[in-house]
Design an enzyme around this catalytic site. Structure first.
Site, short mmCIF file in Angstrom:
data_model
loop_
_atom_site.label_atom_id
_atom_site.label_comp_id
_atom_site.label_asym_id
_atom_site.label_seq_id
_atom_site.Cartn_x
_atom_site.Cartn_y
_atom_site.Cartn_z
N ARG A 207 21.16 70.85 -8.37
CA ARG A 207 21.89 70.16 -7.37
C ARG A 207 22.87 69.03 -8.35
O ARG A 207 22.15 68.26 -9.14
CB ARG A 207 21.15 68.91 -6.19
CG ARG A 207 20.05 69.90 -5.44
CD ARG A 207 19.62 69.09 -4.49
NE ARG A 207 20.80 68.78 -3.76
CZ ARG A 207 20.59 67.48 -3.20
NH1 ARG A 207 20.09 66.38 -3.62
NH2 ARG A 207 21.61 66.86 -2.26
N HIS B 199 33.52 77.85 -5.29
CA HIS B 199 33.90 78.12 -3.92
C HIS B 199 35.13 79.21 -3.65
O HIS B 199 36.19 78.37 -4.05
CB HIS B 199 34.31 76.42 -3.18
CG HIS B 199 33.47 75.50 -3.21
ND1 HIS B 199 32.71 75.36 -2.08
CD2 HIS B 199 33.11 74.60 -3.56
CE1 HIS B 199 32.62 74.02 -1.34
NE2 HIS B 199 32.20 73.63 -3.05
N GLY C 58 29.19 72.54 1.65
CA GLY C 58 28.37 71.27 1.85
C GLY C 58 27.61 70.65 1.42
O GLY C 58 27.25 70.48 0.46
N GLU C 59 26.44 69.86 2.40
CA GLU C 59 25.39 69.36 1.61
C GLU C 59 24.24 69.74 1.71
O GLU C 59 23.32 69.95 3.51
CB GLU C 59 25.41 67.76 2.57
CG GLU C 59 25.19 66.36 1.41
CD GLU C 59 23.49 67.16 1.01
OE1 GLU C 59 23.26 66.81 -0.01
OE2 GLU C 59 23.04 66.97 1.99
N SER C 60 23.49 70.02 1.08
CA SER C 60 22.23 71.30 0.84
C SER C 60 21.52 70.63 1.81
O SER C 60 20.89 71.22 2.94
CB SER C 60 22.02 71.71 -0.06
OG SER C 60 21.67 70.42 -1.15
N GLU D 21 36.87 80.47 -1.45
CA GLU D 21 36.94 80.19 -0.09
C GLU D 21 38.21 79.44 0.33
O GLU D 21 39.17 79.04 1.15
CB GLU D 21 35.96 80.10 0.87
CG GLU D 21 35.35 78.95 1.32
CD GLU D 21 34.28 78.30 -0.20
OE1 GLU D 21 34.06 77.58 0.35
OE2 GLU D 21 34.14 79.07 -0.76
N ILE E 248 32.63 71.63 -6.60
CA ILE E 248 33.04 70.43 -6.30
C ILE E 248 31.19 70.16 -6.15
O ILE E 248 30.51 70.08 -4.87
CB ILE E 248 33.69 70.23 -4.57
CG1 ILE E 248 35.29 70.99 -4.67
CG2 ILE E 248 33.64 69.29 -3.82
CD1 ILE E 248 35.85 71.37 -3.32
N ARG E 249 31.18 69.02 -6.78
CA ARG E 249 29.70 68.30 -6.32
C ARG E 249 28.72 69.88 -6.15
O ARG E 249 27.73 69.67 -6.01
CB ARG E 249 29.42 67.44 -5.48
CG ARG E 249 30.59 66.22 -5.38
CD ARG E 249 29.86 65.89 -4.00
NE ARG E 249 28.19 65.38 -4.56
CZ ARG E 249 27.72 65.31 -2.99
NH1 ARG E 249 28.00 65.36 -1.76
NH2 ARG E 249 26.18 64.60 -2.80
N CYS F 285 28.15 77.50 -3.30
CA CYS F 285 27.46 75.49 -3.56
C CYS F 285 26.91 75.11 -2.92
O CYS F 285 25.45 75.70 -3.25
CB CYS F 285 29.08 74.56 -2.95
SG CYS F 285 28.99 72.89 -4.29
#
Length: 201
Positions: free
Chosen positions: A108, A180, A47-49, A182, A135-136, A79
């Protein structure tokens, strides 16, 4: 049966719940301290940390989760989850909260923005070859002596600056990956974590 929670404040929660259920544990979303108190281990999804760290404080989960991890509850971060579990973060926001648990320095968005997302085959200790989706993603700039490095980006011609970078680590009861698992349908990383949860029980 072991109960593993997935922090359900943001990110790919459903995919982690499915992967954990397929690893023969009871998988539950966590949004409140009382739900955290009922699990044997926790997964921190991508997600976005910075957003997740703010939501942890908003939902009164930050201190209880820090305490449980410090007390030895197994935790796995993918991530953004890796960033939250790191003791130190480069390029993070000054108001970002860290849960700690891993003696690592993480950068990051090390691999670039969303358009720089990529996939690679990794040699993952105790798992085997893994198809990894980044992903990022962050990478680990450095790891302490107690941290076991489980996977690195292969040293290939097209890997560029990412070649050899650490992307999976374990320290005691804490596991983290830059990628990821998952999202690929390969449940072996989740089963590795479930084994850690059962061993801690």
């Amino acid at each position: 049966m072991s109960v593993v929670g997935v922090l359900a404040l943001q990110g790919d929660v459903r995919e982690h719940l499915v992967a954990l259920a397929e690893a023969d544990v009871l998988a539950r979303p966590i949004r409140r301290p009382e739900e955290l108190a009922e699990v044997d281990g926790v997964v921190l999804p991508g997600g976005e940390s910075t957003t997740i760290s703010r939501l942890l404080a908003t939902f009164d989960l930050l201190e209880p989760l820090r305490a449980r991890i410090k007390e030895g509850m197994p935790a796995y971060g993918s991530c953004a989850g890796m960033i939250l579990l790191a003791d130190r973060v480069l390029d993070g926001r000054p108001d970002q909260h860290q849960l700690g648990g891993l003696d690592i320095v993480v950068r990051r968005n090390a691999f670039g923005r969303q358009v720089d997302s990529f996939e690679a085959e990794l040699d993952f200790t105790d798992v085997g070859e893994v198809h990894a989706v980044f992903i990022r993603a962050p990478w680990v700039e450095s790891a302490g002596s107690d941290v076991e490095v489980l996977a690195r980006v292969p040293e290939t011609d097209d890997a560029g600056e990412a070649a050899g970078r650490i992307v999976a680590v374990r320290q005691g009861h804490v596991l983290a990956t830059s990628f990821h698992p998952e999202l690929t349908g390969d449940g072996r990383v989740h089963r590795l974590f479930v084994d850690m949860v059962r061993a801690a029980g």
